[in-house]
Design a protein around this motif. Structure first.
Motif, PDB file in Angstrom:
ATOM      1  N   GLY A 152       0.778  -1.231   0.000  1.00  0.00           N
ATOM      2  CA  GLY A 152       0.000   0.000   0.000  1.00  0.00           C
ATOM      3  C   GLY A 152       0.810   1.282   0.000  1.00  0.00           C
ATOM      4  O   GLY A 152       0.307   2.346   0.355  1.00  0.00           O
ATOM      5  N   LYS A 153       2.047   1.222  -0.431  1.00  0.00           N
ATOM      6  CA  LYS A 153       2.931   2.391  -0.452  1.00  0.00           C
ATOM      7  C   LYS A 153       2.421   3.444  -1.443  1.00  0.00           C
ATOM      8  O   LYS A 153       1.945   3.110  -2.524  1.00  0.00           O
ATOM      9  CB  LYS A 153       4.335   1.944  -0.867  1.00  0.00           C
ATOM     10  N   LYS A 154       2.528   4.723  -1.056  1.00  0.00           N
ATOM     11  CA  LYS A 154       2.215   5.809  -1.977  1.00  0.00           C
ATOM     12  C   LYS A 154       3.342   5.931  -2.993  1.00  0.00           C
ATOM     13  O   LYS A 154       4.517   5.941  -2.631  1.00  0.00           O
ATOM     14  CB  LYS A 154       2.062   7.135  -1.240  1.00  0.00           C
ATOM     15  N   CYS A 155       2.962   6.022  -4.254  1.00  0.00           N
ATOM     16  CA  CYS A 155       3.933   6.154  -5.330  1.00  0.00           C
ATOM     17  C   CYS A 155       3.548   7.355  -6.184  1.00  0.00           C
ATOM     18  O   CYS A 155       2.450   7.903  -6.042  1.00  0.00           O
ATOM     19  CB  CYS A 155       3.937   4.890  -6.186  1.00  0.00           C
ATOM     20  N   TYR A 156       4.447   7.739  -7.079  1.00  0.00           N
ATOM     21  CA  TYR A 156       4.223   8.920  -7.909  1.00  0.00           C
ATOM     22  C   TYR A 156       4.615   8.623  -9.347  1.00  0.00           C
ATOM     23  O   TYR A 156       5.587   7.927  -9.602  1.00  0.00           O
ATOM     24  CB  TYR A 156       5.040  10.102  -7.365  1.00  0.00           C
ATOM     25  N   THR A 157       3.837   9.179 -10.266  1.00  0.00           N
ATOM     26  CA  THR A 157       4.124   9.068 -11.686  1.00  0.00           C
ATOM     27  C   THR A 157       3.728  10.380 -12.338  1.00  0.00           C
ATOM     28  O   THR A 157       3.336  11.322 -11.637  1.00  0.00           O
ATOM     29  CB  THR A 157       3.406   7.855 -12.324  1.00  0.00           C
ATOM     30  N   VAL A 158       3.844  10.449 -13.650  1.00  0.00           N
ATOM     31  CA  VAL A 158       3.472  11.677 -14.356  1.00  0.00           C
ATOM     32  C   VAL A 158       2.331  11.406 -15.321  1.00  0.00           C
ATOM     33  O   VAL A 158       2.159  10.294 -15.805  1.00  0.00           O
ATOM     34  CB  VAL A 158       4.664  12.303 -15.127  1.00  0.00           C
ATOM     35  N   ASN A 159       1.577  12.439 -15.575  1.00  0.00           N
ATOM     36  CA  ASN A 159       0.629  12.476 -16.674  1.00  0.00           C
ATOM     37  C   ASN A 159       1.176  13.504 -17.638  1.00  0.00           C
ATOM     38  O   ASN A 159       1.417  14.656 -17.247  1.00  0.00           O
ATOM     39  CB  ASN A 159      -0.774  12.882 -16.202  1.00  0.00           C
ATOM     40  N   TRP A 160       1.411  13.116 -18.882  1.00  0.00           N
ATOM     41  CA  TRP A 160       1.906  14.038 -19.898  1.00  0.00           C
ATOM     42  C   TRP A 160       0.765  14.950 -20.310  1.00  0.00           C
ATOM     43  O   TRP A 160      -0.381  14.516 -20.399  1.00  0.00           O
ATOM     44  CB  TRP A 160       2.457  13.283 -21.099  1.00  0.00           C
ATOM     45  N   VAL A 161       1.058  16.221 -20.553  1.00  0.00           N
ATOM     46  CA  VAL A 161       0.042  17.173 -20.982  1.00  0.00           C
ATOM     47  C   VAL A 161       0.557  17.988 -22.151  1.00  0.00           C
ATOM     48  O   VAL A 161       1.767  18.198 -22.301  1.00  0.00           O
ATOM     49  CB  VAL A 161      -0.407  18.117 -19.842  1.00  0.00           C
ATOM     50  N   ASP A 162      -0.376  18.431 -22.983  1.00  0.00           N
ATOM     51  CA  ASP A 162      -0.056  19.343 -24.074  1.00  0.00           C
ATOM     52  C   ASP A 162      -0.066  20.762 -23.515  1.00  0.00           C
ATOM     53  O   ASP A 162      -1.008  21.156 -22.829  1.00  0.00           O
ATOM     54  CB  ASP A 162      -1.087  19.238 -25.194  1.00  0.00           C
ATOM     55  N   ILE A 163       0.988  21.518 -23.792  1.00  0.00           N
ATOM     56  CA  ILE A 163       1.047  22.922 -23.394  1.00  0.00           C
ATOM     57  C   ILE A 163       0.482  23.729 -24.557  1.00  0.00           C
ATOM     58  O   ILE A 163       1.013  23.686 -25.662  1.00  0.00           O
ATOM     59  CB  ILE A 163       2.496  23.368 -23.095  1.00  0.00           C
ATOM     60  N   VAL A 164      -0.601  24.425 -24.298  1.00  0.00           N
ATOM     61  CA  VAL A 164      -1.233  25.270 -25.305  1.00  0.00           C
ATOM     62  C   VAL A 164      -1.302  26.689 -24.759  1.00  0.00           C
ATOM     63  O   VAL A 164      -1.047  26.924 -23.568  1.00  0.00           O
ATOM     64  CB  VAL A 164      -2.647  24.760 -25.667  1.00  0.00           C
ATOM     65  N   ASP A 165      -1.629  27.637 -25.616  1.00  0.00           N
ATOM     66  CA  ASP A 165      -1.758  29.022 -25.161  1.00  0.00           C
ATOM     67  C   ASP A 165      -2.674  29.075 -23.948  1.00  0.00           C
ATOM     68  O   ASP A 165      -3.757  28.491 -23.947  1.00  0.00           O
ATOM     69  CB  ASP A 165      -2.330  29.905 -26.273  1.00  0.00           C
ATOM     70  N   GLY A 166      -2.221  29.769 -22.930  1.00  0.00           N
ATOM     71  CA  GLY A 166      -3.013  29.915 -21.720  1.00  0.00           C
ATOM     72  C   GLY A 166      -2.725  28.884 -20.651  1.00  0.00           C
ATOM     73  O   GLY A 166      -3.210  29.010 -19.528  1.00  0.00           O
ATOM     74  N   THR A 167      -1.943  27.840 -20.966  1.00  0.00           N
ATOM     75  CA  THR A 167      -1.597  26.843 -19.954  1.00  0.00           C
ATOM     76  C   THR A 167      -0.654  27.477 -18.935  1.00  0.00           C
ATOM     77  O   THR A 167       0.391  28.014 -19.297  1.00  0.00           O
ATOM     78  CB  THR A 167      -0.919  25.612 -20.580  1.00  0.00           C
ATOM     79  N   GLN A 168      -1.022  27.411 -17.676  1.00  0.00           N
ATOM     80  CA  GLN A 168      -0.165  27.924 -16.607  1.00  0.00           C
ATOM     81  C   GLN A 168       0.889  26.862 -16.288  1.00  0.00           C
ATOM     82  O   GLN A 168       0.536  25.720 -16.015  1.00  0.00           O
ATOM     83  CB  GLN A 168      -0.997  28.197 -15.352  1.00  0.00           C
ATOM     84  N   VAL A 169       2.163  27.264 -16.356  1.00  0.00           N
ATOM     85  CA  VAL A 169       3.235  26.319 -16.010  1.00  0.00           C
ATOM     86  C   VAL A 169       3.989  26.840 -14.797  1.00  0.00           C
ATOM     87  O   VAL A 169       4.072  28.032 -14.564  1.00  0.00           O
ATOM     88  CB  VAL A 169       4.203  26.064 -17.185  1.00  0.00           C
ATOM     89  N   GLN A 170       4.523  25.902 -14.032  1.00  0.00           N
ATOM     90  CA  GLN A 170       5.205  26.204 -12.778  1.00  0.00           C
ATOM     91  C   GLN A 170       6.705  25.945 -12.931  1.00  0.00           C
ATOM     92  O   GLN A 170       7.096  24.878 -13.373  1.00  0.00           O
ATOM     93  CB  GLN A 170       4.643  25.305 -11.674  1.00  0.00           C
ATOM     94  N   ALA A 171       7.515  26.913 -12.538  1.00  0.00           N
ATOM     95  CA  ALA A 171       8.954  26.700 -12.436  1.00  0.00           C
ATOM     96  C   ALA A 171       9.257  26.157 -11.043  1.00  0.00           C
ATOM     97  O   ALA A 171       8.527  26.437 -10.094  1.00  0.00           O
ATOM     98  CB  ALA A 171       9.720  27.992 -12.675  1.00  0.00           C
ATOM     99  N   VAL A 172      10.306  25.377 -10.929  1.00  0.00           N
ATOM    100  CA  VAL A 172      10.702  24.811  -9.642  1.00  0.00           C
ATOM    101  C   VAL A 172      11.695  25.766  -8.989  1.00  0.00           C
ATOM    102  O   VAL A 172      12.689  26.132  -9.596  1.00  0.00           O
ATOM    103  CB  VAL A 172      11.328  23.419  -9.817  1.00  0.00           C
ATOM    104  N   ASP A 173      11.393  26.150  -7.755  1.00  0.00           N
ATOM    105  CA  ASP A 173      12.275  27.044  -6.993  1.00  0.00           C
ATOM    106  C   ASP A 173      12.739  26.282  -5.761  1.00  0.00           C
ATOM    107  O   ASP A 173      12.081  26.300  -4.724  1.00  0.00           O
ATOM    108  CB  ASP A 173      11.531  28.314  -6.598  1.00  0.00           C
TER     109      ASP A 173
END
Length: 133
Positions: free
Chosen positions: A107-128
Motif C-alpha cells: 500500500g505504499k504511496k507512489c508517484y508518476t506523471v501524466n503528460w500534458v499538451d502545453i497550449v496558449d493559456g496553460t499555466q506552467v510552474q517553475a521549480v524554486d
C-alpha cells in the motif's frame, strides 16, 4: 526516414543543467501539488546505482522519474516529432500520486506523471528549490 537519420542521434536537447538540482516526483507533489511543469528535455540516466532510469528537465530542476517510465522516455527521445514538440515548449507534465497495488509494496504511496499538451493559456510552474528548502 532514412536509416542514417533514424539512428545517428546525438544529444537530443541542448540544455545546460549545470547547477540544477535533482528532485523527486514526491518532492514536486508535496511542494506544488497538481501544478503543470514544462518539459525542456529528457534523458535516460545509465550511470545510476539502480540501472537505467529516466529523468526530465524542467524549469529549475531535473526530475527523477520512476523506472516504469524508462521505455516511454526512450520512445519519446527517439521520436523526431516528439523531440520537436518538446523543443517548441509544447509538452508538460503533472504529478500523480497513487497507491501501489504490488503486494510487496504493502500500500505504499507512489508517484508518476501524466503528460500534458502545453497550449496558449496553460499555466506552467517553475521549480524554486532554494525557496522550498
Amino acid at each position: 526516414m532514412s536509416f542514417a537519420s533514424r539512428f545517428n542521434k546525438g544529444g537530443f536537447f541542448e540544455i545546460d543543467t549545470a547547477g540544477m538540482q535533482y528532485v523527486s516526483l514526491q518532492w514536486l507533489y508535496a511542494n506544488y501539488g497538481n501544478a503543470t511543469f514544462i518539459v525542456r528535455g529528457m534523458y535516460i540516466n545509465t550511470k545510476g546505482n539502480y540501472g537505467a532510469t529516466p529523468a526530465v528537465i524542467t524549469d529549475g530542476a531535473v526530475v527523477n522519474l520512476p523506472e516504469h517510465l524508462t521505455d516511454t522516455v526512450r520512445d519519446i527521445i527517439h521520436d523526431t516529432e516528439a523531440v520537436e514538440d518538446i523543443k517548441q515548449g509544447a509538452v508538460g507534465f503533472t504529478v500523480r500520486e497513487y497507491v501501489s497495488k504490488n503486494p510487496k509494496a504493502k500500500g505504499k504511496k507512489c508517484y508518476t506523471v501524466n503528460w500534458v499538451d502545453i497550449v496558449d493559456g496553460t499555466q506552467v510552474q517553475a521549480v524554486d528549490i532554494v525557496a522550498e528548502k
